[in-house]
Design an enzyme around this catalytic site. Sequence first.
Site, PDB file in Angstrom:
ATOM      1  N   LYS A  60       2.553-104.861  53.149  1.00 18.00           N
ATOM      2  CA  LYS A  60       1.143-104.853  52.729  1.00 18.00           C
ATOM      3  C   LYS A  60       0.837-106.117  51.932  1.00 18.00           C
ATOM      4  CE  LYS A  60      -0.346-100.706  54.047  1.00 18.00           C
ATOM      5  NZ  LYS A  60       0.847-100.527  54.916  1.00 18.00           N
ATOM      6  N   SER A  77      -0.972-101.445  60.466  1.00 19.48           N
ATOM      7  CA  SER A  77      -1.840-101.709  59.320  1.00 19.48           C
ATOM      8  C   SER A  77      -1.971-103.198  59.022  1.00 19.48           C
ATOM      9  CB  SER A  77      -1.300-100.974  58.088  1.00 19.48           C
ATOM     10  OG  SER A  77      -0.049-101.508  57.707  1.00 19.48           O
TER      11      SER A  77
END
Lengths: 178, 178
Positions: A158, A121
Amino acid sequence: MKKLTARQKQVLDYVSLFISEHSYPPSIRDIQKHFGLKSTKGVKDHIDRLVEKGYLHRTDGAARALEIVGRSSSVRTVPVVGRVAAGLPLLAEENIQDYRPVSKSLARSEGMFYLKVQGDSMTGAAILEDDLVLVRPQPFVEQGEIAVVLIGDEATVKRFYIKNGRIELHPEIPTTIR
Amino acid sequence: MKKLTARQKQVLDYVSLFISEHSYPPSIRDIQKHFGLKSTKGVKDHIDRLVEKGYLHRTDGAARALEIVGRSSSVRTVPVVGRVAAGLPLLAEENIQDYRPVSKSLARSEGMFYLKVQGDSMTGAAILEDDLVLVRPQPFVEQGEIAVVLIGDEATVKRFYIKNGRIELHPEIPTTIR
DNA sequence: CTTTACCCTATACATATGTTTACATATTGC
DNA sequence: GCAATATGTAAACATATGTATAGGGTAAAG
């Protein structure tokens, strides 16, 4: 830094070599033997000079208690955290896969650790799967910073935003066209 | 590897900690004091077990002559090469910006060095500008491998191909769409 | 239950190792 | 030349440190 005589440099180099070969420092008599000297006094003097001139650090009286200034402890050993086990603190033994040395210029503070990245990601920020991310725990996250967040039992990397009191975690997936 | 008791692990951890703090190993009495023990025998036994089980190496009789097996000298110091100066060998002093410790699990052989990446031509392979690339010199390059190539006085990181006897160097630039 | 491993105290010994005193010679800096 | 520094031998001394002997109590393994 004060200059060394040729002999003093030889002694310093030998101390350095001995440490890299044995991982512990030489005794005065070890050095004496290596240079074929017949008295410990000469070596003692050289060590004294090297300490005075700032090249060595010594704990008086203790055996083999020599450190080479500068190179001494430029490395820190940090745990590698892999998949996080349910309900355990992040640095619990069960979560630690390995230990690895890191330069202190990177791992400046204590308590830092490596986290093994799962998934792709964050590829867009050049963080690939199985990369080791060096994590520095801190009480606050800056807007837009890349952070490690615990969601349930999953540690995730993230980009972090707060908008209108709502937390947003943004992945960073590029689409590559060739 | 043979299992350790909780106490033995504590002792091993303390030896490790002591070394990282002092850069030389603890004496038996150092360990004794740390655990508040009233005899050296207990410590001696623990060290003996740790040696038997293969976690420590010891030179009998010598003071502070402990090494932690495996992690002992797990670090190598390699030079950091920045912009390459004209006409000089890559590892000439003029090209060396700095020295940095690397885990030996990465820098397995001697002669390896860090190269500071210039430009963003390899962003697609997660190699960004100012990244440090660990370089292992070798006589041959495999088809399609990422390699450091000297073009004139410029050290460049590129993907390497030979097609019809012609060398091709491919950059790796992704186009990111959001 | 018995045996073994574990973990510890108490005391002592042998040696490894840092430190010191006394003396000598060559080199360097002023 | 002269003082300071560097380099070394010789012989002890003091302590730091590894090792050993004797013994005890508890938990795990068989």
